[in-house]
Write a protein that holds these residues in place. Structure first.
Motif, PDB file in Angstrom:
ATOM      1  N   UNK A 123      72.852  81.284  42.384  1.00 15.42           N
ATOM      2  CA  UNK A 123      73.891  82.161  41.388  1.00 15.42           C
ATOM      3  C   UNK A 123      74.232  83.383  42.098  1.00 15.42           C
ATOM      4  N   UNK A 124      73.205  84.160  42.493  1.00 12.65           N
ATOM      5  CA  UNK A 124      73.678  85.462  43.080  1.00 12.65           C
ATOM      6  C   UNK A 124      74.192  85.430  44.457  1.00 12.65           C
ATOM      7  N   UNK A 125      73.812  84.253  45.146  1.00 13.44           N
ATOM      8  CA  UNK A 125      74.473  84.104  46.650  1.00 13.44           C
ATOM      9  C   UNK A 125      76.147  83.787  46.586  1.00 13.44           C
ATOM     10  N   UNK A 126      76.330  82.997  45.361  1.00 16.26           N
ATOM     11  CA  UNK A 126      77.625  82.620  45.070  1.00 16.26           C
ATOM     12  C   UNK A 126      78.242  83.940  44.889  1.00 16.26           C
TER      13      UNK A 126
ATOM     14  N   UNK B  46      82.487  87.182  57.065  1.00 17.08           N
ATOM     15  CA  UNK B  46      81.444  88.012  57.614  1.00 17.08           C
ATOM     16  C   UNK B  46      81.836  89.328  57.455  1.00 17.08           C
ATOM     17  N   UNK B  47      81.116  90.072  56.822  1.00 19.43           N
ATOM     18  CA  UNK B  47      81.325  91.782  56.679  1.00 19.43           C
ATOM     19  C   UNK B  47      81.180  92.405  57.933  1.00 19.43           C
ATOM     20  N   UNK B  48      80.178  91.837  58.814  1.00 19.68           N
ATOM     21  CA  UNK B  48      79.951  92.628  59.869  1.00 19.68           C
ATOM     22  C   UNK B  48      81.150  92.371  61.037  1.00 19.68           C
ATOM     23  N   UNK B  49      81.551  91.018  61.017  1.00 20.82           N
ATOM     24  CA  UNK B  49      82.614  90.951  61.901  1.00 20.82           C
ATOM     25  C   UNK B  49      83.830  91.819  61.526  1.00 20.82           C
ATOM     26  N   UNK B  50      84.014  92.000  59.986  1.00 17.53           N
ATOM     27  CA  UNK B  50      85.152  92.863  59.784  1.00 17.53           C
ATOM     28  C   UNK B  50      84.922  94.231  60.119  1.00 17.53           C
ATOM     29  N   UNK B  51      83.687  94.685  60.162  1.00 14.25           N
ATOM     30  CA  UNK B  51      83.313  95.826  60.734  1.00 14.25           C
ATOM     31  C   UNK B  51      83.917  96.212  62.127  1.00 14.25           C
TER      32      UNK B  51
ATOM     33  N   UNK C  86      78.578  82.451  56.544  1.00 14.25           N
ATOM     34  CA  UNK C  86      77.845  81.249  56.946  1.00 14.25           C
ATOM     35  C   UNK C  86      76.522  81.425  56.480  1.00 14.25           C
ATOM     36  N   UNK C  87      76.201  82.665  55.946  1.00 16.57           N
ATOM     37  CA  UNK C  87      74.879  83.087  55.433  1.00 16.57           C
ATOM     38  C   UNK C  87      74.803  84.221  54.551  1.00 16.57           C
ATOM     39  N   UNK C  88      74.048  84.397  53.523  1.00 16.13           N
ATOM     40  CA  UNK C  88      74.006  85.395  52.735  1.00 16.13           C
ATOM     41  C   UNK C  88      72.847  86.246  52.970  1.00 16.13           C
TER      42      UNK C  88
ATOM     43  N   UNK D  20      77.343  89.028  53.456  1.00 13.01           N
ATOM     44  CA  UNK D  20      77.779  87.745  53.758  1.00 13.01           C
ATOM     45  C   UNK D  20      78.001  87.775  55.477  1.00 13.01           C
ATOM     46  N   UNK D  21      77.244  87.056  56.200  1.00  8.53           N
ATOM     47  CA  UNK D  21      77.408  87.118  57.709  1.00  8.53           C
ATOM     48  C   UNK D  21      77.585  85.677  58.239  1.00  8.53           C
ATOM     49  N   UNK D  22      78.171  85.791  59.719  1.00  8.19           N
ATOM     50  CA  UNK D  22      78.486  84.523  60.016  1.00  8.19           C
ATOM     51  C   UNK D  22      76.997  84.067  60.837  1.00  8.19           C
TER      52      UNK D  22
END
Length: 94
Positions: free
Chosen positions: A18-21, A31-36, A44-46, A67-69
């Motif tokens: 639930x929290x992952x969703x 992916x928040x790190x790609x956005x940075x 692809x992973x939380x 969220x990250x790839x």
């Protein structure tokens, strides 16, 4: 310290799913790190910012998730990647 069985149980729990969703929705499934870095890729992973084993009290805290790839998740956990590489020392598996 949390044992492997406990980790498996945790990652299969309804609470985690639930929290992952919620984290995926919050981060727009990206992916928040790609956005940075100025690029874009799908989530692809939380990832737990503060690891579950060290901070179990933050395991279900939304602000501790990102969220990250796969590439960034592997960078965050190089120790897990090393274990996978050691799994098959020889390509011939029979």
């Amino acid at each position: 310290m949390i044992l492997l069985d406990d980790m498996t149980r945790f990652y299969n729990s309804k609470e985690w799913k639930k929290v992952r969703a919620k984290a995926r929705e919050r981060d727009n499934h990206e992916c928040q790190l790609c956005k940075l870095e100025g690029s874009q890729s799908k989530c692809e992973a939380v990832h737990h910012i503060k690891e579950v084993r060290e901070y179990p009290e933050l395991a279900l805290t939304l602000s501790n998730l990102v969220c990250v790839c796969k590439m960034h998740h592997n960078k965050e956990h190089p120790e897990k990647l090393q274990k996978q590489k050691k799994k098959f020392a020889n390509e011939e598996r029979w």
